[in-house]
Design an enzyme around this catalytic site. Structure first.
Site, mmCIF file in Angstrom:
data_model
loop_
_atom_site.group_PDB
_atom_site.id
_atom_site.type_symbol
_atom_site.label_atom_id
_atom_site.label_comp_id
_atom_site.label_asym_id
_atom_site.label_seq_id
_atom_site.Cartn_x
_atom_site.Cartn_y
_atom_site.Cartn_z
ATOM 1 N N ARG A 1 0.806 -1.215 0.000
ATOM 2 C CA ARG A 1 0.000 0.000 0.000
ATOM 3 C C ARG A 1 0.841 1.268 0.000
ATOM 4 O O ARG A 1 0.664 2.152 -0.827
ATOM 5 C CB ARG A 1 -0.864 0.031 1.259
ATOM 6 C CG ARG A 1 -2.331 -0.080 1.038
ATOM 7 C CD ARG A 1 -2.964 -0.283 2.397
ATOM 8 N NE ARG A 1 -2.288 -1.392 3.044
ATOM 9 C CZ ARG A 1 -2.773 -2.615 3.030
ATOM 10 N NH1 ARG A 1 -3.921 -2.853 2.477
ATOM 11 N NH2 ARG A 1 -2.115 -3.601 3.583
ATOM 12 N N THR A 2 1.747 1.369 0.956
ATOM 13 C CA THR A 2 2.488 2.618 1.115
ATOM 14 C C THR A 2 3.367 2.898 -0.100
ATOM 15 O O THR A 2 3.379 4.003 -0.630
ATOM 16 C CB THR A 2 3.339 2.584 2.396
ATOM 17 O OG1 THR A 2 2.506 2.225 3.484
ATOM 18 C CG2 THR A 2 3.967 3.928 2.678
ATOM 19 N N LYS B 1 23.786 -7.073 -0.945
ATOM 20 C CA LYS B 1 25.226 -7.329 -1.035
ATOM 21 C C LYS B 1 25.966 -6.768 0.168
ATOM 22 O O LYS B 1 27.185 -6.691 0.184
ATOM 23 C CB LYS B 1 25.800 -6.703 -2.310
ATOM 24 C CG LYS B 1 25.185 -7.227 -3.581
ATOM 25 C CD LYS B 1 25.777 -6.499 -4.788
ATOM 26 C CE LYS B 1 25.003 -6.810 -6.069
ATOM 27 N NZ LYS B 1 25.336 -5.851 -7.129
ATOM 28 N N ARG C 1 11.545 3.646 3.778
ATOM 29 C CA ARG C 1 11.016 2.733 4.794
ATOM 30 C C ARG C 1 12.153 1.819 5.200
ATOM 31 O O ARG C 1 12.872 1.296 4.349
ATOM 32 C CB ARG C 1 9.868 1.898 4.245
ATOM 33 C CG ARG C 1 9.581 0.726 5.186
ATOM 34 C CD ARG C 1 8.277 0.079 4.948
ATOM 35 N NE ARG C 1 7.177 0.956 5.295
ATOM 36 C CZ ARG C 1 5.920 0.536 5.335
ATOM 37 N NH1 ARG C 1 5.617 -0.711 5.068
ATOM 38 N NH2 ARG C 1 4.968 1.382 5.636
ATOM 39 N N HIS D 1 5.371 6.626 11.499
ATOM 40 C CA HIS D 1 4.901 6.429 10.127
ATOM 41 C C HIS D 1 3.966 7.606 9.854
ATOM 42 O O HIS D 1 2.750 7.463 9.823
ATOM 43 C CB HIS D 1 4.165 5.084 10.030
ATOM 44 C CG HIS D 1 3.821 4.669 8.632
ATOM 45 N ND1 HIS D 1 4.025 5.466 7.533
ATOM 46 C CD2 HIS D 1 3.280 3.519 8.151
ATOM 47 C CE1 HIS D 1 3.619 4.829 6.436
ATOM 48 N NE2 HIS D 1 3.159 3.640 6.796
#
Lengths: 374, 180
Positions: free
Chosen positions: A61-62, A89, A111, A139
Site C-alpha cells: 500500500r504505502t 550485497k 522505509r 509512520h
C-alpha cells in the site's frame, strides 16, 4: 535555485509538528482528492523532479501510494527494494544513501526496519526525506491520512474520543497518530494487553485500558492496529485465539461506542484476530476511504516538501537544514532523535545516528538482533 | 490610493460583460463559466446571476485552482495554499468562459488553460476579467474586460469583493502606499 541555496525540508515524524502545519497538509490533500476523479489524473507540478522510493521493508500500500502520488504530480519515481538492491550485497544504509544522493533526487521516501533510519538519512544526504515507516518509531503519512479520514467523516478533530487498540508497543502508526491526534486536540485512549501496552505510554497524556469494552465506551473513532505476527517472536500473548477472545473488535463491542462511530484500520487486516469480518466490512468501516486518501495525502506531502514556494512544514522534528548550517543543525536534531527514539521505543539506534556514523548504525542494528527497537 | 471602480460601476461592468457573453455566444446553450480562485469565483457567480436575469437559463459555474500548474513556485514566497478545483460538469464540447479579477502578465491564464485541457476538450475558451492592467508577458488577450486600467509595474491593483471584503471596489495603490 542554485544547489548551494537549497533548503531541505523533511517529514520524519509527527512529533513536534505544529497544528498549523498538519492543517496545511490536510487542506492540501483535501484539495488534491479531486485529481484522482479526473480523466487525466496528472498535474505538472513536479515535472522534472525525481522521487526515490527506498523501501527496505515489505510494503504494498504505502509504496504503491507514494509511487502513484509522485507520478500524478509528474515527478519521475524510482523504486528500490531490499532484495535486488546493493543492500542484499551488504552495503550500509549510509553508502546506499550517498550513492542515491549523488544522482540528485529531489526527495527520498524511505522505509526501514530500524527506528531513526529516516532521520539518519536526513543528516547524510542533501535532499528532502520522507519517513514512510522506520521500525517501531513513526509512520507520519499513514497517521496523516488517518487524521484526514477522521476529519472528513467527523468534520472536526478537536474533542473527539479516539480509541487505538492492539499492539501499541510495535506500532509506528499508533505512535504517529498519538502525536498528531493530541496536537489536533483529540482525546486519545489506548487499549491492548499489558505486554503490548507498557505503562510508559502514560507519559503522552493518554488513557490506558486493558479491557476493550471499557476503552471503546463512548468512542467517536476506533482505530484498530494490525497484530504484527512477524514481530511476535517475544511471546507477548499466548496465542492468536486468546488475543482474539479479549481484543477482537466485534459487533457487540462496537455497540458500546457512539452510534456514529467510525472504524479505521491501517491494513493489512487479520480477519477474526483483531477485527471481525462483519465489522471490517460493516457500515462503520472507513478503511477504503483511508486507502483512497493515501494518494492525495502523499501528493500533498511531496508538494509541500519539494516545491520551494509551498508552505512547507515547520516544526522541531523537521529541521530545515541547508548545507551551510548542516553541522550545527545536525547536533540539535540528532540529540532530539536520541531522546525521542529512546523514550518512544527504548531503542539505541539513535545513538549511532548521533555519532553520524553509518557503520555504527549497522553495528547497533545488528546488536539489536533485528527487532524493532523493542 | 485611487479608486478606479466603485460598487455601482463594478455592478454595471459585470452586467455589461454578461450581456456581451450572451450576445457573442447566441444565448446560454453550451455555455459554462469557470472562475479562477480565489477572486474569480465570486465574479463568475455574479456574471452567471446577471446572465440568468437576462436569459431564461443560468450557465453552469465551476471553480479552478491554478497553484499546482504554476511555473514560478520558487518566486511565490509564502503563497501556494492549494484549494479544490470544482468543475461539476463535463466541459467536453462546451464554450468555457474563464473568469478572473485582474489580468496582468497572463501567466495565471496560461496555467488555467493547461488545467482546463486536463478536464476535456472544450469547443472554445474565452476570457473575462474585471480589470486589465497591462504588462502582458504571454500572447494572451481578454475577450471581455470590465475596465482597462493602465498601471506601472510598481503599483498594486486591489480588488475588493463584498463576498470577502464587505465592499465592492477596485483600487490602485502606489508601491509605498502601505499594505492591503
Amino acid at each position: 535555485m542554485a544547489v548551494s541555496e537549497r533548503i531541505n525540508r523533511h517529514l520524519l515524524g509527527l512529533e513536534g509538528v505544529s497544528a498549523d502545519d498538519i492543517e496545511v497538509l490536510l487542506d492540501t490533500a483535501e484539495a488534491l482528492t479531486e485529481v484522482s476523479q479526473r480523466d487525466v489524473k496528472k498535474l505538472p507540478t513536479l515535472r522534472g523532479k525525481t522521487v526515490v522510493n527506498l523501501f527496505l521493508e515489505n510494503s504494498t500500500r504505502t509504496r504503491t501510494s507514494f509511487e502513484i502520488a509522485a507520478k500524478r504530480l509528474s515527478a519521475d519515481a524510482v523504486n528500490i527494494s531490499a532484495s535486488g538492491s546493493s543492500f542484499s550485497k551488504g552495503e550500509t544504509l549510509e553508502d546506499t544513501a550517498r550513492n542515491l544522493a549523488a544522482m540528485s533526487p529531489d526527495a527520498i521516501v524511505v522505509r526501514h526496519p530500524y527506528a531513526g533510519a529516516a532521520r539518519f538519512l536526513a543528516e547524510v544526504v542533501s535532499c528532502s526525506i520522507v519517513n514512510a515507516g522506520d521500525g517501531a518509531h513513526e509512520h507520519p503519512t499513514q497517521a496523516l491520512l488517518d487524521i484526514l479520514t477522521i476529519r472528513q467523516h467527523k468534520g472536526r478533530l478537536d474533542g473527539l474520543k479516539v480509541t487505538i487498540v492492539g499492539d501499541l508497543l510495535h506500532s509506528r502508526v499508533a505512535r504517529s497518530n498519538l502525536y498528531g491526534l493530541k496536537t489536533m486536540g483529540a482525546q486519545v485512549c489506548l487499549a491492548g494487553p499489558p505486554t503490548l501496552l507498557p505503562a510508559e505510554f502514560e507519559q503522552y497524556g493518554v488513557e490506558l485500558h486493558y479491557d476493550l469494552a471499557e476503552a471503546v465506551d463512548g468512542a467517536d473513532v476506533i482505530m484498530m492496529l494490525r497484530v504484527q505476527r512477524e514481530r511476535q517472536d517475544g511471546n507477548y500473548f499466548p496465542s492468536l485465539d486468546e488475543y482474539a477472545r479479549y481484543f477482537c473488535l466485534d459487533e457487540d463491542i462496537v455497540g458500546r461506542a457512539k452510534p456514529d462511530v467510525i472504524i479505521l484500520h491501517p491494513g493489512p487486516i487479520n480477519r477474526g484476530v483483531e477485527i471481525s469480518s462483519t465489522v471490517a466490512d460493516g457500515r462503520y468501516s472507513v478503511i477504503m476511504s483511508q486507502v483512497a486518501n493515501g494518494v492525495a495525502l502523499r501528493m500533498a506531502v511531496l508538494y509541500q516538501l519539494i516545491v520551494p514556494g509551498a508552505e512547507g512544514i515547520r516544526g522541531s522534528t523537521l529541521a530545515a537544514t541547508g548545507p551551510a548550517t548542516g553541522a550545527a543543525a545536525t547536533g540539535v536534531v540528532v540529540a532530539d532523535a536520541t531522546a525521542a527514539g529512546a523514550a518512544a521505543t527504548g531503542a539505541v539506534v539513535a545513538d549511532a545516528a548521533a555519532a553520524g556514523d553509518g557503520e555504527k548504525l549497522g553495528a547497533a542494528t545488528v546488536a539489536m538482533g533485528g527487532r524493532d527497537g523493542s | 490610493m485611487l479608486e478606479v471602480l466603485n460598487a455601482a460601476q463594478m455592478r454595471r461592468a459585470l452586467t455589461r460583460i454578461a450581456h456581451e457573453i450572451v450576445e457573442r455566444n447566441g444565448g446560454t446553450e453550451g455555455l459554462a463559466l469557470i472562475g479562477i480562485r480565489t477572486q474569480g469565483v465570486p465574479l463568475a457567480e455574479r456574471i452567471a446571476d446577471a446572465i440568468a436575469s437576462i436569459e431564461e437559463q443560468r450557465p453552469a459555474v465551476g471553480a479552478m485552482d491554478t497553484t499546482l500548474y504554476r511555473d514560478d513556485g520558487g518566486r511565490l514566497g509564502s503563497a501556494a495554499r492549494v484549494e479544490p478545483t470544482e468543475i461539476p460538469f463535463d466541459i467536453e464540447g462546451l464554450t468555457v468562459v474563464l473568469v478572473d479579477d485582474v489580468l496582468y502578465t497572463g501567466r495565471t491564464i496560461r496555467c488555467a488553460l493547461d488545467a482546463l485541457v486536463d478536464f476535456g476538450r472544450p469547443a472554445a475558451v474565452q476570457l473575462a476579467v474585471l480589470v486589465d492592467r497591462g504588462h502582458r508577458e504571454l500572447p494572451i488577450r481578454p475577450d471581455y474586460v470590465g475596465k482597462n486600467v493602465p498601471t506601472s509595474r510598481s503599483q498594486k491593483v486591489q480588488v475588493l469583493l463584498s463576498e470577502v471584503d464587505e465592499v465592492d471596489a477596485v483600487r490602485i495603490e502606489e508601491a509605498g502606499d502601505g499594505g492591503e
